[in-house]
Design an enzyme around this catalytic site. Structure first.
Site, short mmCIF file in Angstrom:
data_model
loop_
_atom_site.label_atom_id
_atom_site.label_comp_id
_atom_site.label_asym_id
_atom_site.label_seq_id
_atom_site.Cartn_x
_atom_site.Cartn_y
_atom_site.Cartn_z
N ARG A 10 1.21 -0.92 0.36
CA ARG A 10 -0.05 0.03 -0.11
C ARG A 10 1.07 1.00 -0.09
O ARG A 10 1.60 1.45 0.43
CB ARG A 10 -0.61 -0.31 0.80
N GLU A 56 2.53 -4.95 -7.24
CA GLU A 56 1.48 -4.38 -7.14
C GLU A 56 1.71 -3.08 -6.38
O GLU A 56 1.47 -3.04 -5.08
CB GLU A 56 0.33 -4.82 -6.69
N ASN A 60 -4.74 3.53 -1.59
CA ASN A 60 -6.35 4.03 -1.07
C ASN A 60 -6.68 5.50 -1.44
O ASN A 60 -5.66 6.15 -0.86
CB ASN A 60 -6.56 3.56 0.65
N GLU A 117 -2.84 -14.39 -1.47
CA GLU A 117 -3.91 -14.21 -1.72
C GLU A 117 -3.56 -15.40 -3.15
O GLU A 117 -2.46 -15.42 -3.74
CB GLU A 117 -4.14 -13.51 -2.99
#
Length: 139
Positions: A10, A56, A60, A117
């Site tokens: 993030r 990745e 947000n 994941e």
């Protein structure tokens, strides 16, 4: 067969993070804006590693601080049969935090709490017991 897909982190300043990764040779290969979820996904890879080993970046849109390691997201792997993989993990005592209700995606955690994941290669038809299984924790 299992295939490594990406590692997610993030970020609070996507452009600064992209500039950082460009300094070590990575380039942006694709980007997705999700208006409803209020986030952007940006995938980076070294030349020739597109679709093989990517980072990745998840941004947000709403202001957030990521304390306690929350800026590290997850490792992602593509699997041949998500139902069989999750069953094998459950049989070994692993909790399925986000079951593959959609026949496509599941989340589990390592013994140290790192989120993994699992993504089906394609999409399987929803099947029991997965289709009705609730989430059992954070992903």
């Amino acid at each position: 067969m299992t295939k490594y897909l990406h590692t997610m982190i993030r970020v609070t300043d996507p452009e600064a993070t992209i500039r950082f990764f460009e300094l070590i040779g990575l380039k942006e290969v694709r980007r997705f804006d999700n208006e409803a979820g209020r986030f952007t996904l940006i995938f980076l890879a070294a030349p020739g590693q597109e679709g093989v080993a990517e980072v990745e970046l998840t941004h947000n849109w709403d202001d957030q601080e990521y304390g306690g390691g929350r800026n590290f997201g997850h490792l992602a792997y593509r699997v041949d049969d998500i139902y069989e993989t999750c069953q094998r993990l459950m049989d070994a005592g692993v909790t399925i935090n986000r079951p593959p209700r959609d026949g496509h995606m599941a989340f589990v955690r390592t013994p140290d709490g790192i989120s993994i994941e699992l993504l089906q290669d394609g999409r399987l038809e929803p099947a029991e017991p997965w289709a009705s299984m609730p989430n059992t924790g954070s992903w």
